[in-house]
Design a protein around this motif. Sequence first.
Motif, PDB file in Angstrom:
ATOM      1  N   ALA A 207       0.083   3.817  12.321  1.00  0.00           N
ATOM      2  CA  ALA A 207      -0.210   2.424  11.619  1.00  0.00           C
ATOM      3  C   ALA A 207      -1.499   1.827  12.275  1.00  0.00           C
ATOM      4  O   ALA A 207      -2.363   1.388  11.428  1.00  0.00           O
ATOM      5  CB  ALA A 207       0.935   1.647  11.587  1.00  0.00           C
ATOM      6  N   THR A 208      -1.555   1.984  13.425  1.00  0.00           N
ATOM      7  CA  THR A 208      -2.831   1.607  13.956  1.00  0.00           C
ATOM      8  C   THR A 208      -4.020   2.242  13.801  1.00  0.00           C
ATOM      9  O   THR A 208      -5.176   1.572  13.559  1.00  0.00           O
ATOM     10  CB  THR A 208      -2.499   1.421  15.662  1.00  0.00           C
ATOM     11  N   ASN A 209      -4.104   3.476  13.692  1.00  0.00           N
ATOM     12  CA  ASN A 209      -5.202   4.314  13.235  1.00  0.00           C
ATOM     13  C   ASN A 209      -5.438   4.148  11.848  1.00  0.00           C
ATOM     14  O   ASN A 209      -6.725   4.610  11.258  1.00  0.00           O
ATOM     15  CB  ASN A 209      -4.971   5.720  13.585  1.00  0.00           C
ATOM     16  N   GLN A 210      -4.768   3.768  10.941  1.00  0.00           N
ATOM     17  CA  GLN A 210      -5.222   3.535   9.388  1.00  0.00           C
ATOM     18  C   GLN A 210      -6.199   2.653   9.217  1.00  0.00           C
ATOM     19  O   GLN A 210      -6.315   1.285   9.887  1.00  0.00           O
ATOM     20  CB  GLN A 210      -3.963   3.176   8.579  1.00  0.00           C
ATOM     21  N   PRO A 219       0.298  -3.745  14.511  1.00  0.00           N
ATOM     22  CA  PRO A 219       1.359  -3.028  13.612  1.00  0.00           C
ATOM     23  C   PRO A 219       2.707  -2.985  14.865  1.00  0.00           C
ATOM     24  O   PRO A 219       2.333  -2.946  15.943  1.00  0.00           O
ATOM     25  CB  PRO A 219       0.945  -1.912  13.105  1.00  0.00           C
ATOM     26  N   ASN A 220       3.776  -2.822  14.288  1.00  0.00           N
ATOM     27  CA  ASN A 220       5.019  -2.964  15.140  1.00  0.00           C
ATOM     28  C   ASN A 220       5.989  -1.878  14.650  1.00  0.00           C
ATOM     29  O   ASN A 220       5.793  -1.419  13.519  1.00  0.00           O
ATOM     30  CB  ASN A 220       5.568  -4.202  15.357  1.00  0.00           C
ATOM     31  N   THR A 235       8.705   0.097  10.186  1.00  0.00           N
ATOM     32  CA  THR A 235       7.277  -0.419  10.832  1.00  0.00           C
ATOM     33  C   THR A 235       6.566  -1.155   9.904  1.00  0.00           C
ATOM     34  O   THR A 235       6.800  -1.369   8.963  1.00  0.00           O
ATOM     35  CB  THR A 235       6.381   0.879  10.838  1.00  0.00           C
ATOM     36  N   GLU A 236       6.116  -2.226  10.467  1.00  0.00           N
ATOM     37  CA  GLU A 236       5.284  -3.136   9.850  1.00  0.00           C
ATOM     38  C   GLU A 236       3.873  -3.336  10.116  1.00  0.00           C
ATOM     39  O   GLU A 236       3.482  -3.424  11.219  1.00  0.00           O
ATOM     40  CB  GLU A 236       6.088  -4.663   9.839  1.00  0.00           C
ATOM     41  N   THR A 249      -1.813   2.709  -2.874  1.00  0.00           N
ATOM     42  CA  THR A 249      -2.578   3.825  -2.159  1.00  0.00           C
ATOM     43  C   THR A 249      -2.261   3.607  -0.969  1.00  0.00           C
ATOM     44  O   THR A 249      -2.240   4.623  -0.116  1.00  0.00           O
ATOM     45  CB  THR A 249      -4.089   3.813  -2.710  1.00  0.00           C
ATOM     46  N   ALA A 250      -2.398   2.402  -0.434  1.00  0.00           N
ATOM     47  CA  ALA A 250      -2.177   2.091   1.145  1.00  0.00           C
ATOM     48  C   ALA A 250      -0.779   2.612   1.540  1.00  0.00           C
ATOM     49  O   ALA A 250      -0.831   3.320   2.505  1.00  0.00           O
ATOM     50  CB  ALA A 250      -2.099   0.653   1.357  1.00  0.00           C
ATOM     51  N   ARG A 251       0.304   2.664   0.762  1.00  0.00           N
ATOM     52  CA  ARG A 251       1.594   3.005   1.018  1.00  0.00           C
ATOM     53  C   ARG A 251       1.642   4.455   1.061  1.00  0.00           C
ATOM     54  O   ARG A 251       2.159   5.049   1.770  1.00  0.00           O
ATOM     55  CB  ARG A 251       2.823   2.524   0.214  1.00  0.00           C
ATOM     56  N   SER A 252       1.065   4.982  -0.036  1.00  0.00           N
ATOM     57  CA  SER A 252       0.943   6.685  -0.153  1.00  0.00           C
ATOM     58  C   SER A 252       0.310   7.047   1.064  1.00  0.00           C
ATOM     59  O   SER A 252       0.595   8.268   1.722  1.00  0.00           O
ATOM     60  CB  SER A 252       0.247   6.853  -1.399  1.00  0.00           C
ATOM     61  N   ASP A 253      -0.963   6.484   1.515  1.00  0.00           N
ATOM     62  CA  ASP A 253      -1.826   7.177   2.566  1.00  0.00           C
ATOM     63  C   ASP A 253      -0.803   7.004   3.836  1.00  0.00           C
ATOM     64  O   ASP A 253      -0.620   7.939   4.908  1.00  0.00           O
ATOM     65  CB  ASP A 253      -3.045   6.454   2.748  1.00  0.00           C
ATOM     66  N   PHE A 254      -0.240   5.898   4.160  1.00  0.00           N
ATOM     67  CA  PHE A 254       0.701   5.899   5.249  1.00  0.00           C
ATOM     68  C   PHE A 254       1.783   6.805   5.285  1.00  0.00           C
ATOM     69  O   PHE A 254       1.953   7.491   6.092  1.00  0.00           O
ATOM     70  CB  PHE A 254       1.146   4.315   5.294  1.00  0.00           C
ATOM     71  N   ARG A 255       2.447   7.120   4.141  1.00  0.00           N
ATOM     72  CA  ARG A 255       3.637   8.028   4.216  1.00  0.00           C
ATOM     73  C   ARG A 255       3.002   9.469   4.218  1.00  0.00           C
ATOM     74  O   ARG A 255       3.771  10.382   4.969  1.00  0.00           O
ATOM     75  CB  ARG A 255       4.310   7.925   2.921  1.00  0.00           C
ATOM     76  N   ARG A 256       1.833   9.982   3.676  1.00  0.00           N
ATOM     77  CA  ARG A 256       1.584  11.098   3.791  1.00  0.00           C
ATOM     78  C   ARG A 256       0.882  11.402   5.208  1.00  0.00           C
ATOM     79  O   ARG A 256       1.395  12.498   5.746  1.00  0.00           O
ATOM     80  CB  ARG A 256       0.380  11.294   3.091  1.00  0.00           C
ATOM     81  N   THR A 257       0.725  10.390   5.957  1.00  0.00           N
ATOM     82  CA  THR A 257       0.195  10.566   7.489  1.00  0.00           C
ATOM     83  C   THR A 257       1.453  10.923   8.268  1.00  0.00           C
ATOM     84  O   THR A 257       1.340  11.654   9.286  1.00  0.00           O
ATOM     85  CB  THR A 257      -0.754   9.487   8.082  1.00  0.00           C
ATOM     86  N   VAL A 258       2.325   9.841   7.757  1.00  0.00           N
ATOM     87  CA  VAL A 258       3.796  10.401   8.621  1.00  0.00           C
ATOM     88  C   VAL A 258       4.172  11.394   8.621  1.00  0.00           C
ATOM     89  O   VAL A 258       4.723  12.103   9.623  1.00  0.00           O
ATOM     90  CB  VAL A 258       4.688   9.067   8.087  1.00  0.00           C
ATOM     91  N   LYS A 259       4.406  11.967   7.354  1.00  0.00           N
ATOM     92  CA  LYS A 259       4.992  13.158   7.148  1.00  0.00           C
ATOM     93  C   LYS A 259       4.078  14.343   7.787  1.00  0.00           C
ATOM     94  O   LYS A 259       4.644  15.331   8.570  1.00  0.00           O
ATOM     95  CB  LYS A 259       4.944  13.673   5.814  1.00  0.00           C
TER      96      LYS A 259
END
Length: 295
Positions: A207-210, A219-220, A235-236, A249-259
């Motif tokens: 989250a911090t690196n987005q 972020p926490n 995480t928030e 798009t922000a949600r999608s980019d975060f989920r792709r990075t997590v995976k």
Amino acid sequence: MSDRISLPDWLTDVLSAYGQVLSELFWFFVGLTSVYLLGRIVLVPLVARFVRARNRNNPTIESAAQTYLRVVLIGFATLTGIIAAGYGNVLSESAVIIAALTFALGIAGQQVFGSLISGMFLVADPDFNVGDWISWPGGEGTIESVDFRVTRVRTPNHETIAVPNTELTDNALTRPYGRDRYRITEQVYVAYYEDTEHALLELQQIATNQEFVLDDPAPNARIVELGENAITLQTEFWIADPMNQDILTARSDFRRTVKRRFDEEEITLAPPSAQLLSGEVTVTGERTDPSGNGS
């Protein structure tokens, strides 16, 4: 001898009546149109400019003032048209007609008046402003305008929906994010045999690196539930004004990075099923042919 053709009395009366009706309609529309156009061209912009100057930080007041002023203007223009048509004395002298009109408007316009009153309450609410992000049981989005009957809200899908004012006043509204930032909450599920602390650190670091994530608040990440088959991590993080951000798009980019990161770190997001089986099965025995001889 005169060549003029005399019309029957009944036809003369009919033509006279039609002429009177057309004359009354003409003056009605002249009065209505004149007052309405004058108000829209001169009065409404003047009042809007005055309200804008007095309420620079509250665009809701300006939008509502224009909406309700147009409603009053239509009513006044209609009344002017009636007087111009020569029916002013009817309105002033006939209590029966006034009572009938009041009753009819009360029955037919109950819902409309309810929306109007609800809209006034929304406009008067200091925590309800154009540009704010709100959430209610029927959805969420950014307030674009408060109109006579509905409030227009832009959803995360960039669709504008018209929500009846009564729906917003009858239900609980949530406005937790303000107008300058928006909080995104994401949950992931990891297996019990994984290193939970490692997973939490990875989530917070992702989250911090987005690029779209704000540094303040930071972020926490935390554990929110020890479920039956997996541990729920949450995480928030916050992004800028949702009016200028694509939340989906922000949600999608975060989920792709997590995976991708969890695959690299070999962290199992969740067990493939509620029951995990391990071991092996060995089958031994003899095959019997139709003749009865084993082989």
